[in-house]
Design a protein around this motif. Structure first.
Motif, PDB file in Angstrom:
ATOM      1  N   ALA A   1       2.519   1.801   6.175  1.00 23.74           N
ATOM      2  CA  ALA A   1       1.416   2.701   5.843  1.00 23.74           C
ATOM      3  C   ALA A   1       0.531   2.972   7.062  1.00 23.74           C
ATOM      4  O   ALA A   1      -0.413   3.758   6.983  1.00 23.74           O
ATOM      5  N   SER A   2       0.833   2.360   8.193  1.00 30.98           N
ATOM      6  CA  SER A   2       0.063   2.556   9.418  1.00 30.98           C
ATOM      7  C   SER A   2       0.069   4.032   9.818  1.00 30.98           C
ATOM      8  O   SER A   2       1.116   4.661   9.861  1.00 30.98           O
TER       9      SER A   2
ATOM     10  N   ALA B   1       0.828  -1.212   0.000  1.00 32.48           N
ATOM     11  CA  ALA B   1       0.000   0.000   0.000  1.00 32.48           C
ATOM     12  C   ALA B   1       0.857   1.253   0.000  1.00 32.48           C
ATOM     13  O   ALA B   1       0.509   2.253  -0.611  1.00 32.48           O
ATOM     14  N   LEU B   2       1.991   1.203   0.674  1.00 28.81           N
ATOM     15  CA  LEU B   2       2.876   2.357   0.757  1.00 28.81           C
ATOM     16  C   LEU B   2       3.394   2.771  -0.613  1.00 28.81           C
ATOM     17  O   LEU B   2       3.586   3.940  -0.888  1.00 28.81           O
ATOM     18  N   ALA B   3       3.608   1.792  -1.507  1.00 32.28           N
ATOM     19  CA  ALA B   3       4.161   2.094  -2.822  1.00 32.28           C
ATOM     20  C   ALA B   3       3.119   2.669  -3.762  1.00 32.28           C
ATOM     21  O   ALA B   3       3.456   3.236  -4.788  1.00 32.28           O
ATOM     22  N   GLN B   4       1.843   2.555  -3.447  1.00 34.64           N
ATOM     23  CA  GLN B   4       0.775   2.997  -4.330  1.00 34.64           C
ATOM     24  C   GLN B   4       0.502   4.490  -4.247  1.00 34.64           C
ATOM     25  O   GLN B   4      -0.038   5.068  -5.161  1.00 34.64           O
ATOM     26  N   GLN B   5       0.845   5.110  -3.158  1.00 32.07           N
ATOM     27  CA  GLN B   5       0.496   6.505  -2.941  1.00 32.07           C
ATOM     28  C   GLN B   5       1.497   7.436  -3.609  1.00 32.07           C
ATOM     29  O   GLN B   5       2.650   7.108  -3.783  1.00 32.07           O
ATOM     30  N   GLN B   6       1.032   8.615  -3.942  1.00 37.10           N
ATOM     31  CA  GLN B   6       1.896   9.644  -4.499  1.00 37.10           C
ATOM     32  C   GLN B   6       2.188  10.682  -3.425  1.00 37.10           C
ATOM     33  O   GLN B   6       1.293  11.095  -2.698  1.00 37.10           O
TER      34      GLN B   6
ATOM     35  N   LYS C   1       6.612  11.993   7.269  1.00 38.49           N
ATOM     36  CA  LYS C   1       5.964  12.518   6.064  1.00 38.49           C
ATOM     37  C   LYS C   1       6.821  12.125   4.854  1.00 38.49           C
ATOM     38  O   LYS C   1       8.020  12.382   4.834  1.00 38.49           O
ATOM     39  N   ILE C   2       6.205  11.477   3.877  1.00 30.41           N
ATOM     40  CA  ILE C   2       6.906  11.086   2.652  1.00 30.41           C
ATOM     41  C   ILE C   2       6.796  12.253   1.667  1.00 30.41           C
ATOM     42  O   ILE C   2       5.699  12.679   1.313  1.00 30.41           O
ATOM     43  N   LEU C   3       7.949  12.731   1.226  1.00 29.60           N
ATOM     44  CA  LEU C   3       8.001  13.895   0.323  1.00 29.60           C
ATOM     45  C   LEU C   3       8.243  13.507  -1.130  1.00 29.60           C
ATOM     46  O   LEU C   3       7.802  14.209  -2.039  1.00 29.60           O
TER      47      LEU C   3
ATOM     48  N   TYR D   1      12.101   7.483  -4.882  1.00 30.24           N
ATOM     49  CA  TYR D   1      13.093   7.132  -5.881  1.00 30.24           C
ATOM     50  C   TYR D   1      13.368   5.642  -5.734  1.00 30.24           C
ATOM     51  O   TYR D   1      13.960   5.217  -4.734  1.00 30.24           O
ATOM     52  N   LYS D   2      12.878   4.865  -6.662  1.00 30.10           N
ATOM     53  CA  LYS D   2      12.971   3.403  -6.611  1.00 30.10           C
ATOM     54  C   LYS D   2      12.429   2.916  -5.261  1.00 30.10           C
ATOM     55  O   LYS D   2      11.297   3.208  -4.933  1.00 30.10           O
ATOM     56  N   ALA D   3      13.239   2.189  -4.473  1.00 29.77           N
ATOM     57  CA  ALA D   3      12.774   1.655  -3.179  1.00 29.77           C
ATOM     58  C   ALA D   3      13.036   2.632  -2.036  1.00 29.77           C
ATOM     59  O   ALA D   3      12.886   2.274  -0.875  1.00 29.77           O
ATOM     60  N   TRP D   4      13.410   3.853  -2.348  1.00 27.94           N
ATOM     61  CA  TRP D   4      13.752   4.840  -1.328  1.00 27.94           C
ATOM     62  C   TRP D   4      12.686   5.913  -1.249  1.00 27.94           C
ATOM     63  O   TRP D   4      12.039   6.247  -2.230  1.00 27.94           O
ATOM     64  N   ARG D   5      12.517   6.463  -0.030  1.00 24.94           N
ATOM     65  CA  ARG D   5      11.546   7.537   0.198  1.00 24.94           C
ATOM     66  C   ARG D   5      12.259   8.722   0.845  1.00 24.94           C
ATOM     67  O   ARG D   5      12.979   8.546   1.828  1.00 24.94           O
TER      68      ARG D   5
END
Length: 155
Positions: free
Chosen positions: A88-89, A19-24, A60-62, A65-69
């Motif tokens: 994603a919790s 789920a974490l990878a789906q969000q922008q 907060k995810i800004l 880049y690939k597997a990095w946030r």
């Protein structure tokens, strides 16, 4: 046969994506490991800026880049964390100088059910109209957006 293979491929790809990878970005996440390193860039080759030793701390995810946030913490520090360190919790951190009231309803005049110290982390849900339901190990109450870091209207 071709349609079945295509359908199975699409289904497997959807199930493999967390789920974490789906969000922008920007969006909220939390630290999911007992130790997580924030680095100056998106690789283990970059130096460590901070080592977080607190699971469930909101981040907060800004950017991705690939597997990095690229992340920001509650103090405004920004750096990179590997996605496997994050969840994603939804969590939040109590901020301010004084204990904050957790209320029985999402209203400023509702009965106080608990008081929580600054720095306490809890799960959040039902965030709307300036309030979130805050859960610290089963102790529930509504807290105002202004008293937490970990949920806010993101642009």
């Amino acid at each position: 046969m071709r349609i079945i293979i295509l359908s199975v491929s699409i289904l497997l790809a959807a199930l493999a994506s967390p789920a974490l990878a789906q969000q922008q970005p920007p969006y909220w996440a939390s630290i999911d490991e007992p130790e997580a390193r924030m680095r100056t860039g998106p690789s283990t080759e970059y130096p460590t800026m901070w080592i977080y030793k607190r699971e469930r701390l909101p981040i907060k995810i800004l950017a991705r880049y690939k597997a990095w946030r690229k992340v920001e913490d509650h103090d405004g520090a920004q750096g990179w964390m590997h996605a496997r360190l994050l969840s994603a919790s939804r969590t939040a951190l109590i901020i301010g100088e004084q204990p904050q009231a957790l209320r029985s309803k999402p209203k400023a005049d509702a009965r106080v059910t608990w008081r929580v110290q600054p720095g306490v982390v809890g799960k959040i849900s039902q965030c709307e109209n300036g309030w979130c339901l805050f859960d610290v190990r089963g102790r529930l109450g509504y807290v105002a957006f202004d008293d937490i870091w970990g949920d806010e209207p993101l642009k």
